[in-house]
Design an enzyme around this catalytic site. Structure first.
Site, PDB file in Angstrom:
ATOM      1  CE1 TYR A  94     -39.399 -12.169 -33.977  1.00  0.00           C
ATOM      2  CE2 TYR A  94     -40.205 -14.200 -34.971  1.00  0.00           C
ATOM      3  CZ  TYR A  94     -40.444 -13.012 -34.315  1.00  0.00           C
ATOM      4  OH  TYR A  94     -41.723 -12.644 -33.988  1.00  0.00           O
ATOM      5  CD  GLU A 136     -44.312 -14.534 -33.873  1.00  0.00           C
ATOM      6  OE1 GLU A 136     -43.499 -15.124 -34.639  1.00  0.00           O
ATOM      7  OE2 GLU A 136     -44.212 -13.320 -33.575  1.00  0.00           O
TER       8      GLU A 136
END
Length: 283
Positions: A94, A136
């Site tokens: 990310y 996640e």
């Protein structure tokens, strides 16, 4: 995020509607030119056919439109989280993707990308990344606590090839470590990763699981693709259908997907269309 930053994000909605695809196409070109190693993670077939940039453009637009209350997108984000865990996406990805996204906004919008706007999108992306990382993390934790569960890529061996028809071949996949495999729910899928010599890349693709849970193996059914076969997606299926034999090894992710209902269709339909679950078709 501040109120002013949220207003700046909402002000970009018309631009995203008009030029979102231009932005995401530029973004992916930037990612792969600077970090080509990510080609091993992304399905390059969905880059070829434009589905990945289009899906991301729609996702960015939806996020901007709902920046006041991103919780309304949680169902969608959860589905994306399942896909990401099947591809072993981790928090560090990310940070990398965020840098490319903000740089792409600046490069595509030019003078319209004011420092305040870039700061707003940096804050917005950070908020989204935190949501996804949290989702996640929960999925990864649940995966490893299941009997036979794991995260990331686990080596499996093909122990049986069954010709279901002249076009469809079923592969029975057993873990190389001879351990158990996690039970799956109706409509769930696996990511299969293999090396494509034509591209000199590792490539993932998702296939619905076509057998009942048994703790021992998974079955996927692969359709031989005809016509134009230079598409990466077709190369993967045809490699599995025609090249992979009993005794060969593949890398496999844990079953994922949130589709609650399995759709019963004939075996002649390729496994990627059997479950009625669209997630393996979405970035």
């Amino acid at each position: 995020m501040t109120t002013d930053q949220k207003q700046l994000i909402k002000a970009t909605v018309p631009v995203l509607k008009q030029s979102g695809l231009l932005l995401t196409t530029h973004f992916y070109q930037r990612v792969f030119s600077i970090n080509p190693e990510l080609k091993h993670t992304f399905n390059m077939g969905n880059q070829q056919n434009g589905r990945q940039p289009a899906a991301l453009a729609m996702a960015v637009l939806a996020y901007a439109e709902n920046i006041e209350d991103p919780s309304v997108l949680l169902s969608t984000l959860n589905r994306i989280g399942h896909k990401h865990t099947s591809l072993a996406v981790r928090p560090e990805h990310y940070d990398l993707i965020g840098r490319h996204l903000i740089a792409s906004i600046g490069e595509v919008l030019g003078d319209a990308a004011t420092p305040a706007l870039l700061d707003a999108w940096t804050a917005a992306y950070g908020q989204l990344a935190s949501l996804m990382i949290g989702i996640e993390a929960g999925l990864y934790a649940a995966q490893v606590t299941k009997p036979g569960g794991w995260t990331g890529w686990r080596p499996f061996v093909v122990r049986a090839r069954i010709e279901e028809s002249s076009e469809v071949t079923a592969l029975h996949l057993y873990p190389v470590d001879e351990g158990l495999v996690a039970d799956h729910q109706p409509g769930q899928y696996l990511s299969i990763r293999l090396f494509l010599p034509q591209l000199n890349l590792l490539q993932p693709r998702q296939y619905s699981i076509t057998n009942e849970p048994n703790g021992l193996f998974y079955c996927i059914s692969v359709k031989h693709e005809t016509g134009e076969t230079t598409s990466t997606n077709k190369l993967i299926s045809n490699h599995l259908h025609a090249v992979v034999q009993e005794g060969d090894r593949l890398e496999v992710s844990v079953p994922v997907g949130v589709c609650p209902v399995a759709v019963n269709v004939p075996k002649s339909v390729p496994s990627t269309q059997r479950s009625g679950c669209p997630m393996h078709q979405v970035a």
